[in-house]
Design an enzyme around this catalytic site. Sequence first.
Site, PDB file in Angstrom:
ATOM      1  N   CYS A 197       7.275 -16.645  19.840  1.00 56.84           N
ATOM      2  CA  CYS A 197       8.362 -16.628  18.866  1.00 56.84           C
ATOM      3  C   CYS A 197       9.567 -17.446  19.377  1.00 56.84           C
ATOM      4  O   CYS A 197       9.491 -18.660  19.406  1.00 56.84           O
ATOM      5  CB  CYS A 197       8.698 -15.194  18.478  1.00 56.84           C
ATOM      6  SG  CYS A 197       9.527 -15.111  16.884  1.00 56.84           S
TER       7      CYS A 197
ATOM      8  N   HIS B 146       4.270 -12.165  17.686  1.00 54.03           N
ATOM      9  CA  HIS B 146       4.604 -11.388  18.900  1.00 54.03           C
ATOM     10  C   HIS B 146       3.372 -10.647  19.426  1.00 54.03           C
ATOM     11  O   HIS B 146       3.174  -9.477  19.069  1.00 54.03           O
ATOM     12  CB  HIS B 146       5.664 -10.333  18.560  1.00 54.03           C
ATOM     13  CG  HIS B 146       7.047 -10.855  18.441  1.00 54.03           C
ATOM     14  ND1 HIS B 146       7.969 -10.784  19.458  1.00 54.03           N
ATOM     15  CD2 HIS B 146       7.678 -11.461  17.418  1.00 54.03           C
ATOM     16  CE1 HIS B 146       9.113 -11.314  19.071  1.00 54.03           C
ATOM     17  NE2 HIS B 146       8.961 -11.733  17.823  1.00 54.03           N
TER      18      HIS B 146
ATOM     19  N   GLU C  97       2.951  -9.226  22.173  1.00 52.94           N
ATOM     20  CA  GLU C  97       3.311  -8.040  22.979  1.00 52.94           C
ATOM     21  C   GLU C  97       3.557  -6.815  22.104  1.00 52.94           C
ATOM     22  O   GLU C  97       3.625  -5.699  22.604  1.00 52.94           O
ATOM     23  CB  GLU C  97       4.539  -8.348  23.858  1.00 52.94           C
ATOM     24  CG  GLU C  97       5.897  -8.285  23.175  1.00 52.94           C
ATOM     25  CD  GLU C  97       6.197  -9.462  22.245  1.00 52.94           C
ATOM     26  OE1 GLU C  97       5.321 -10.324  22.055  1.00 52.94           O
ATOM     27  OE2 GLU C  97       7.315  -9.490  21.697  1.00 52.94           O
TER      28      GLU C  97
HETATM   29  N1  GLN Z   1      14.520 -16.474  15.005  1.00 52.92           N
HETATM   30  C1  GLN Z   1      14.593 -16.255  16.415  1.00 52.92           C
HETATM   31  C2  GLN Z   1      15.123 -17.475  17.142  1.00 52.92           C
HETATM   32  O1  GLN Z   1      15.534 -18.403  16.585  1.00 52.92           O
HETATM   33  C3  GLN Z   1      13.222 -15.898  16.979  1.00 52.92           C
HETATM   34  C4  GLN Z   1      12.838 -14.531  16.529  1.00 52.92           C
HETATM   35  C5  GLN Z   1      11.950 -13.804  17.479  1.00 52.92           C
HETATM   36  O2  GLN Z   1      11.742 -14.205  18.622  1.00 52.92           O
HETATM   37  N2  GLN Z   1      11.440 -12.694  17.011  1.00 52.92           N
HETATM   38  O3  GLN Z   1      15.133 -17.489  18.295  1.00 52.92           O
END
Ligand code: GLN
Length: 188
Positions: free
Chosen positions: A78, A171, A173
């Site tokens: 992410c 994610h 995890e």
């Molecule tokens: N939108 C977040 C960012 O720009 C990422 C979101 C996340 O890691 N769950 O870093």
Amino acid sequence: MKVGILALQGAFGLHEQVLNRLGVAAVQVRTPEELAEVDRLVIPGGESTAIAKLLDANRLADPLADRLADGLPVLGTCAGMILLASEVVDGYPGQRCFGAVDVAVRRNGYGRQSESFHAPIDVEGWESPFPGVFIRAPVAESAGAGVEVLAELDGVPVLCRQGSAVVSSFHPELADDDRIHRWFVEQE
Ligand code: GLN
């Protein structure tokens, strides 16, 4: 093998728990000295803008770039995917990304926190789908020729590899499934 988890901000504790469950020695990384000691690195989800700024503040940005250039195996999830991308759309002006995987990502491309969702992810060669958890996830808008797309969702890459770098827009995890972590620590 020592696996580091970048622990500046975000979901580092959950990655650590998964790795501990797998019996892998996992350490939190906050300094250049700690980074120098690890054989692999996880860059967690969280807020890529904050992590990018903290990398600078902690004098970690250049050492991280050097280790990535040397082929450090890395898993970015992410926000971690955003940091490892080659281009960030909708970041803060000048937001640094490290280009370990040649993808252009749009921050929050899947929508706001309230639009978080779960989706089964079919990973090439795996017998059953991986439970994908998407939270303000980045959308991969393009992937270069050198990128191996391991899974897509509605035609959009969500799990990619380039060399020793692996990125997921979801994610792992948070899933009750350790296959991505297991595969990351086992890959050559
Ligand atoms: N939108 C977040 C960012 O720009 C990422 C979101 C996340 O890691 N769950 O870093």
